[in-house]
Design a protein around this motif. Structure first.
Motif, PDB file in Angstrom:
ATOM      1  N   LEU A   8       0.841  -1.195   0.000  1.00  0.00           N
ATOM      2  CA  LEU A   8       0.000   0.000   0.000  1.00  0.00           C
ATOM      3  C   LEU A   8       0.875   1.244   0.000  1.00  0.00           C
ATOM      4  O   LEU A   8       1.805   1.363   0.802  1.00  0.00           O
ATOM      5  CB  LEU A   8      -0.893   0.006   1.244  1.00  0.00           C
ATOM      6  CG  LEU A   8      -1.723   1.262   1.517  1.00  0.00           C
ATOM      7  CD1 LEU A   8      -2.804   1.452   0.460  1.00  0.00           C
ATOM      8  CD2 LEU A   8      -2.349   1.190   2.917  1.00  0.00           C
ATOM      9  N   VAL A  10       0.446   5.346   0.388  1.00  0.00           N
ATOM     10  CA  VAL A  10      -0.473   6.424   0.771  1.00  0.00           C
ATOM     11  C   VAL A  10       0.253   7.754   0.644  1.00  0.00           C
ATOM     12  O   VAL A  10       1.332   7.948   1.216  1.00  0.00           O
ATOM     13  CB  VAL A  10      -1.000   6.236   2.203  1.00  0.00           C
ATOM     14  CG1 VAL A  10      -1.916   7.397   2.592  1.00  0.00           C
ATOM     15  CG2 VAL A  10      -1.739   4.906   2.319  1.00  0.00           C
ATOM     16  N   ARG A  95      -1.915  -1.026  -3.990  1.00  0.00           N
ATOM     17  CA  ARG A  95      -3.006  -0.061  -4.007  1.00  0.00           C
ATOM     18  C   ARG A  95      -2.447   1.303  -3.626  1.00  0.00           C
ATOM     19  O   ARG A  95      -1.459   1.403  -2.893  1.00  0.00           O
ATOM     20  CB  ARG A  95      -4.113  -0.444  -3.014  1.00  0.00           C
ATOM     21  CG  ARG A  95      -4.837  -1.719  -3.334  1.00  0.00           C
ATOM     22  CD  ARG A  95      -5.743  -1.600  -4.554  1.00  0.00           C
ATOM     23  NE  ARG A  95      -6.485  -2.841  -4.774  1.00  0.00           N
ATOM     24  CZ  ARG A  95      -6.017  -3.882  -5.431  1.00  0.00           C
ATOM     25  NH1 ARG A  95      -4.781  -3.854  -5.926  1.00  0.00           N
ATOM     26  NH2 ARG A  95      -6.753  -4.974  -5.586  1.00  0.00           N
ATOM     27  N   GLY A  97      -3.540   5.042  -2.039  1.00  0.00           N
ATOM     28  CA  GLY A  97      -4.511   5.862  -1.333  1.00  0.00           C
ATOM     29  C   GLY A  97      -3.985   7.275  -1.146  1.00  0.00           C
ATOM     30  O   GLY A  97      -2.779   7.505  -1.161  1.00  0.00           O
ATOM     31  N   MET A 118      -8.402   4.885  -3.350  1.00  0.00           N
ATOM     32  CA  MET A 118      -9.246   5.347  -2.251  1.00  0.00           C
ATOM     33  C   MET A 118      -8.668   6.664  -1.739  1.00  0.00           C
ATOM     34  O   MET A 118      -7.466   6.916  -1.878  1.00  0.00           O
ATOM     35  CB  MET A 118      -9.338   4.327  -1.118  1.00  0.00           C
ATOM     36  CG  MET A 118      -8.025   3.856  -0.570  1.00  0.00           C
ATOM     37  SD  MET A 118      -7.694   2.161  -1.088  1.00  0.00           S
ATOM     38  CE  MET A 118      -6.084   1.882  -0.336  1.00  0.00           C
ATOM     39  N   ARG A 120      -9.380  10.127   1.277  1.00  0.00           N
ATOM     40  CA  ARG A 120     -10.092  10.729   2.388  1.00  0.00           C
ATOM     41  C   ARG A 120      -9.595  12.159   2.559  1.00  0.00           C
ATOM     42  O   ARG A 120      -8.395  12.427   2.463  1.00  0.00           O
ATOM     43  CB  ARG A 120      -9.844   9.939   3.684  1.00  0.00           C
ATOM     44  CG  ARG A 120     -10.577  10.508   4.890  1.00  0.00           C
ATOM     45  CD  ARG A 120     -10.213   9.778   6.173  1.00  0.00           C
ATOM     46  NE  ARG A 120     -10.907  10.372   7.317  1.00  0.00           N
ATOM     47  CZ  ARG A 120     -10.640  10.081   8.589  1.00  0.00           C
ATOM     48  NH1 ARG A 120      -9.702   9.183   8.880  1.00  0.00           N
ATOM     49  NH2 ARG A 120     -11.304  10.671   9.569  1.00  0.00           N
ATOM     50  N   THR A 148      -5.947   6.342   9.142  1.00  0.00           N
ATOM     51  CA  THR A 148      -6.460   5.954   7.828  1.00  0.00           C
ATOM     52  C   THR A 148      -5.506   5.005   7.129  1.00  0.00           C
ATOM     53  O   THR A 148      -5.924   4.004   6.531  1.00  0.00           O
ATOM     54  CB  THR A 148      -6.708   7.201   6.964  1.00  0.00           C
ATOM     55  OG1 THR A 148      -7.670   8.041   7.622  1.00  0.00           O
ATOM     56  CG2 THR A 148      -7.242   6.824   5.592  1.00  0.00           C
ATOM     57  N   ARG A 151      -5.896   1.637   8.725  1.00  0.00           N
ATOM     58  CA  ARG A 151      -7.195   1.017   8.395  1.00  0.00           C
ATOM     59  C   ARG A 151      -7.192   0.475   6.973  1.00  0.00           C
ATOM     60  O   ARG A 151      -7.641  -0.653   6.732  1.00  0.00           O
ATOM     61  CB  ARG A 151      -8.323   2.033   8.581  1.00  0.00           C
ATOM     62  CG  ARG A 151      -9.701   1.510   8.138  1.00  0.00           C
ATOM     63  CD  ARG A 151     -10.816   2.417   8.586  1.00  0.00           C
ATOM     64  NE  ARG A 151     -10.660   3.774   8.108  1.00  0.00           N
ATOM     65  CZ  ARG A 151     -11.034   4.184   6.892  1.00  0.00           C
ATOM     66  NH1 ARG A 151     -11.545   3.331   6.027  1.00  0.00           N
ATOM     67  NH2 ARG A 151     -10.883   5.452   6.537  1.00  0.00           N
ATOM     68  N   TRP A 152      -6.672   1.252   6.039  1.00  0.00           N
ATOM     69  CA  TRP A 152      -6.621   0.780   4.656  1.00  0.00           C
ATOM     70  C   TRP A 152      -5.724  -0.452   4.542  1.00  0.00           C
ATOM     71  O   TRP A 152      -6.046  -1.394   3.804  1.00  0.00           O
ATOM     72  CB  TRP A 152      -6.111   1.890   3.750  1.00  0.00           C
ATOM     73  CG  TRP A 152      -7.130   2.962   3.452  1.00  0.00           C
ATOM     74  CD1 TRP A 152      -8.485   2.883   3.622  1.00  0.00           C
ATOM     75  CD2 TRP A 152      -6.855   4.265   2.945  1.00  0.00           C
ATOM     76  NE1 TRP A 152      -9.067   4.065   3.240  1.00  0.00           N
ATOM     77  CE2 TRP A 152      -8.097   4.927   2.817  1.00  0.00           C
ATOM     78  CE3 TRP A 152      -5.689   4.934   2.578  1.00  0.00           C
ATOM     79  CZ2 TRP A 152      -8.200   6.236   2.334  1.00  0.00           C
ATOM     80  CZ3 TRP A 152      -5.788   6.244   2.098  1.00  0.00           C
ATOM     81  CH2 TRP A 152      -7.018   6.878   1.968  1.00  0.00           C
ATOM     82  N   GLU A 155      -7.722  -3.388   5.817  1.00  0.00           N
ATOM     83  CA  GLU A 155      -8.794  -3.758   4.894  1.00  0.00           C
ATOM     84  C   GLU A 155      -8.276  -4.526   3.683  1.00  0.00           C
ATOM     85  O   GLU A 155      -8.979  -5.386   3.142  1.00  0.00           O
ATOM     86  CB  GLU A 155      -9.534  -2.508   4.435  1.00  0.00           C
ATOM     87  CG  GLU A 155     -10.385  -1.854   5.511  1.00  0.00           C
ATOM     88  CD  GLU A 155     -11.004  -0.543   5.078  1.00  0.00           C
ATOM     89  OE1 GLU A 155     -11.828  -0.004   5.834  1.00  0.00           O
ATOM     90  OE2 GLU A 155     -10.650  -0.045   3.983  1.00  0.00           O
ATOM     91  N   HIS A 156      -7.053  -4.215   3.242  1.00  0.00           N
ATOM     92  CA  HIS A 156      -6.497  -4.858   2.050  1.00  0.00           C
ATOM     93  C   HIS A 156      -5.519  -5.981   2.399  1.00  0.00           C
ATOM     94  O   HIS A 156      -4.861  -6.525   1.498  1.00  0.00           O
ATOM     95  CB  HIS A 156      -5.801  -3.819   1.169  1.00  0.00           C
ATOM     96  CG  HIS A 156      -6.755  -2.886   0.486  1.00  0.00           C
ATOM     97  ND1 HIS A 156      -7.419  -3.212  -0.677  1.00  0.00           N
ATOM     98  CD2 HIS A 156      -7.199  -1.653   0.828  1.00  0.00           C
ATOM     99  CE1 HIS A 156      -8.192  -2.210  -1.036  1.00  0.00           C
ATOM    100  NE2 HIS A 156      -8.091  -1.250  -0.139  1.00  0.00           N
TER     101      HIS A 156
END
Length: 213
Positions: A8, A10, A95, A97, A118, A120, A148, A151-152, A155-156
């Motif tokens: 991930l 971000v 991913r 974010g 995604m 926010r 965040t 959490r992401w 979730e993944h």
């Protein structure tokens, strides 16, 4: 349940994903651009509390028509290399974010266009087709950014060791601390001093070499 990912990434939005500070673009519409720009700079250096600063800067937007969002979007410049980074993340099963102290009203257009998975951000209160000068709901601050990212990742199905946080301002430091790798990009001195790695050029394509293959 979101699809699992290998890793991930971000990013912060303003001055990281994009070259602009959106609140300054909106402040231009109210004739208060320089004043808000100075306050933004102080907040990003960490000189003043982010949430308090954001509320005061948003207050300067009172009366700006919602049509200003489209004009702000038209002025936004994606950061060099952003599409190359996003494509590489997706090609390798990751991913992307974005979590921002900026605003959904602009990011909701910019993020899908860039291929972000995604995002926010804060929301601006509106009445009679104009900004009221208030933030609608809880402020996305440093703690919210860190929460965040975690959490992401959960979730993944991404372990924290395979998370990357990229930011430029003091409100990105918590997010960078909880990530597997915190990258200072186009960053203020306090961020450069505390990051795991400092990116030398303002080109997000340089991050690709750090991604899992």
């Amino acid at each position: 349940m979101p699809d699992p990912a290998r890793f991930l990434v971000v990013l912060d939005a303003d001055s990281t994903l994009i070259r602009n500070e959106v609140i300054e673009l909106l402040a231009d519409e109210a004739g208060r651009g320089p004043e808000v720009a100075a306050a933004t700079e102080a907040a990003m250096r960490g000189d003043i509390d982010f949430a308090a600063s954001l509320r005061s800067r948003v207050a300067a937007l009172a009366g700006v028509p919602v049509t200003a969002f489209a004009r702000a979007v038209a002025r936004i410049e994606p950061t060099p290399g952003v599409r190359a980074l996003i494509d590489a993340v997706h090609d390798r099963g990751g991913r992307v974010g974005v979590v921002s102290g900026g605003f959904h009203e602009v990011l909701d257009t910019v993020a899908p266009d860039l291929g972000i998975d995604m995002w926010r951000a804060n929301r601006l209160a509106v009445a009679d087709d104009a900004l009221t000068g208030e933030v609608d709901g809880p402020i996305v601050d440093a703690a919210a950014k860190a929460d965040t990212l975690l959490r992401w990742a959960s979730e993944h199905g991404v372990p924290r060791s395979l998370t990357f946080a990229i930011g430029d301002g003091a409100n990105d430091l918590r997010m960078m601390e909880v990530a597997g790798l915190g990258l200072a990009f186009n960053a203020k001195p306090a961020v450069r001093a505390n990051a795991d790695l400092v990116m030398g050029r303002v080109d997000l394509a340089d991050v690709v070499a750090l991604l899992p293959r």
